[in-house]
Design a protein around this motif. Structure first.
Motif, short mmCIF file in Angstrom:
data_model
loop_
_atom_site.label_atom_id
_atom_site.label_comp_id
_atom_site.label_asym_id
_atom_site.label_seq_id
_atom_site.Cartn_x
_atom_site.Cartn_y
_atom_site.Cartn_z
N ARG A 14 0.79 -1.23 0.00
CA ARG A 14 0.00 0.00 0.00
C ARG A 14 0.83 1.28 0.00
O ARG A 14 0.32 2.36 -0.24
N ARG A 15 2.11 1.17 0.30
CA ARG A 15 2.91 2.39 0.38
C ARG A 15 4.14 2.31 -0.52
O ARG A 15 4.65 1.23 -0.82
N ASN A 16 4.63 3.49 -0.90
CA ASN A 16 5.82 3.57 -1.74
C ASN A 16 7.02 3.02 -0.98
O ASN A 16 7.27 3.41 0.16
N PRO A 17 7.80 2.11 -1.57
CA PRO A 17 8.93 1.53 -0.87
C PRO A 17 10.14 2.45 -0.77
O PRO A 17 11.17 2.07 -0.20
N GLY A 18 10.05 3.66 -1.33
CA GLY A 18 11.17 4.59 -1.23
C GLY A 18 12.04 4.64 -2.47
O GLY A 18 13.10 5.26 -2.48
N SER A 19 11.62 4.02 -3.56
CA SER A 19 12.38 4.05 -4.80
C SER A 19 12.16 5.37 -5.53
O SER A 19 11.13 6.04 -5.37
N ASP A 20 13.14 5.74 -6.35
CA ASP A 20 13.00 6.94 -7.17
C ASP A 20 12.12 6.71 -8.39
O ASP A 20 11.70 7.66 -9.05
N LEU A 21 11.85 5.45 -8.71
CA LEU A 21 10.99 5.14 -9.84
C LEU A 21 9.52 5.42 -9.51
O LEU A 21 9.13 5.34 -8.34
N PRO A 22 8.70 5.72 -10.51
CA PRO A 22 7.26 5.81 -10.26
C PRO A 22 6.76 4.49 -9.69
O PRO A 22 7.00 3.42 -10.28
N PHE A 23 6.07 4.55 -8.55
CA PHE A 23 5.64 3.32 -7.88
C PHE A 23 4.15 3.10 -8.07
O PHE A 23 3.35 4.03 -7.99
N PHE A 24 3.79 1.84 -8.29
CA PHE A 24 2.39 1.45 -8.46
C PHE A 24 2.10 0.26 -7.56
O PHE A 24 2.86 -0.71 -7.52
N SER A 25 0.98 0.32 -6.85
CA SER A 25 0.53 -0.84 -6.09
C SER A 25 -0.56 -1.59 -6.84
O SER A 25 -1.08 -2.58 -6.35
N ASP A 26 -0.90 -1.09 -8.04
CA ASP A 26 -1.92 -1.70 -8.89
C ASP A 26 -1.26 -2.02 -10.23
O ASP A 26 -0.83 -1.11 -10.95
N LEU A 27 -1.17 -3.31 -10.58
CA LEU A 27 -0.46 -3.71 -11.79
C LEU A 27 -1.13 -3.19 -13.06
O LEU A 27 -0.44 -2.63 -13.93
N PRO A 28 -2.45 -3.36 -13.26
CA PRO A 28 -3.07 -2.83 -14.47
C PRO A 28 -2.82 -1.33 -14.66
O PRO A 28 -2.63 -0.87 -15.79
N ALA A 29 -2.80 -0.59 -13.55
CA ALA A 29 -2.54 0.85 -13.65
C ALA A 29 -1.12 1.11 -14.16
O ALA A 29 -0.90 2.03 -14.97
N MET A 30 -0.16 0.33 -13.69
CA MET A 30 1.22 0.51 -14.17
C MET A 30 1.33 0.16 -15.65
O MET A 30 1.98 0.87 -16.42
N LEU A 31 0.69 -0.92 -16.06
CA LEU A 31 0.76 -1.33 -17.46
C LEU A 31 0.14 -0.27 -18.37
O LEU A 31 0.67 0.02 -19.45
N GLN A 32 -0.95 0.31 -17.92
CA GLN A 32 -1.62 1.33 -18.72
C GLN A 32 -0.77 2.61 -18.78
O GLN A 32 -0.69 3.25 -19.84
N ALA A 33 -0.13 2.97 -17.68
CA ALA A 33 0.64 4.21 -17.62
C ALA A 33 1.97 4.13 -18.34
O ALA A 33 2.46 5.16 -18.85
N THR A 34 2.58 2.94 -18.38
CA THR A 34 3.94 2.82 -18.92
C THR A 34 4.03 2.09 -20.26
O THR A 34 5.04 2.21 -20.95
N SER A 35 3.02 1.33 -20.62
CA SER A 35 3.03 0.53 -21.86
C SER A 35 4.35 -0.21 -22.05
O SER A 35 5.06 -0.03 -23.05
N PRO A 36 4.72 -1.07 -21.11
CA PRO A 36 6.04 -1.72 -21.19
C PRO A 36 6.09 -2.84 -22.22
O PRO A 36 5.07 -3.44 -22.58
N ARG A 37 7.29 -3.11 -22.69
CA ARG A 37 7.51 -4.29 -23.53
C ARG A 37 7.71 -5.52 -22.65
O ARG A 37 7.32 -6.62 -23.01
N VAL A 38 8.37 -5.30 -21.51
CA VAL A 38 8.73 -6.40 -20.62
C VAL A 38 8.42 -6.00 -19.18
O VAL A 38 8.64 -4.86 -18.77
#
Length: 278
Positions: A32-56
């Motif tokens: 539920r909380r950001n682990p402290g990384s400098d990367l954009p953090f997501f706790s919801d996988l579909p939201a990350m996939l939609q926001a970043t459109s990753p290849r891998v």
């Protein structure tokens, strides 16, 4: 090309190293909380996939719902790479093989194949689990067994497992005999910094540990140390290899990984060594 990662907060230093070298655009973990990384953090996988459109999407940590998240990625057309076996996987997943990017493995394998080393007799590996919990300990022992099998060029048909725990800290010991007769002992402990290797052959000894610099070689001509320069994490070469070749690694999680997980649970339940057929 965009990459996303799924990793436990304990792996933040590794995530930072990977992000400095690769186009990683997002970090996911079911917390539920950001682990402290400098990367954009997501706790919801579909939201990350939609926001970043990753290849891998590379999964560096195991957790109970991992198989569903892997399925979500595959359904979205995102290639999946896992650092270990996927519990309850209903299809082949590209996993494991990280040790092939390890300088320690490469140097040990080179020396192991030297004719003067002769046949292996005894192999001992000690590694620290990078995260708390049973599933990270399982991934660690799977990685150790893959390392041992590739270093010896053979895989045991059966292993004995012992496991104990204190809270969420697990210690695992695996013992086996390779088809050639070589003895294998693999240990996973809760201390993340642990890393040791001892390989005894009829013509010499190869040893290394996190407490020493380089690999020590002892044989009929004496003892010397092969220096070990600072190197990037093995996961970096693992990811780059996947991206450059466009194909999954050759190693796949199969029944052996699942058998080890079942064996660990039986060993915990019975508090006795258990025999596991691979």
């Amino acid at each position: 090309m965009t990459i996303t990662l799924s990793a436990h907060p304990a792996l933040n230093p590794l995530v930072g190293q990977l992000a400095a070298a690769l186009p990683i655009k997002g970090l996911y973990y079911p917390a539920r909380r950001n682990p402290g990384s400098d990367l954009p953090f997501f706790s919801d996988l579909p939201a990350m996939l939609q926001a970043t459109s990753p290849r891998v999407c590379a999964f560096l940590s195991p957790y109970a719902d991992l198989h569903n998240d892997v399925h979500t990625c595959l359904q979205a057309g995102v290639a999946v790479l896992c650092a270990g076996p996927v519990p309850k996987a209903d299809q082949p997943i590209a996993s494991g093989g990280i040790h092939h990017g390890s300088p320690l493995f490469a140097k040990a394998q080179q020396q192991r194949r030297n004719p003067s080393f002769a046949e292996p007799v005894y192999l001992r590996l000690v590694a620290g689990a990078q995260e708390p919990g049973l599933l990270p300990a399982w991934w660690a022992i799977c990685r150790q067994l893959a390392f041992a099998s590739d270093l010896l060029d053979e895989t045991p048909a059966q292993v004995h497992l012992c496991t104990n725990r204190h809270g969420r800290a697990y210690q695992v010991t695996l013992t086996a005999t390779a088809p050639s007769g070589a003895s294998i002992q693999l240990v996973v402990a809760p201390q993340p910094a642990l890393a040791e290797l001892t390989l005894l052959g009829r013509g010499g000894v190869i040893s290394a540990s996190a407490a020493q610099s380089g690999i020590t070689l002892a044989g009929t001509k004496g003892t010397h140390v092969v220096p070990d320069a600072a190197t990037p994490p093995a996961e970096l070469a693992w990811l780059r290899d996947f991206l450059e070749k466009g194909n999954p690694p050759s190693e796949h999680a199969g029944d052996g990984g699942q058998a080890l997980l079942s064996g660990l649970r039986r060993a915990l339940r019975t508090r006795q060594p258990v025999l596991v057929n691979l």
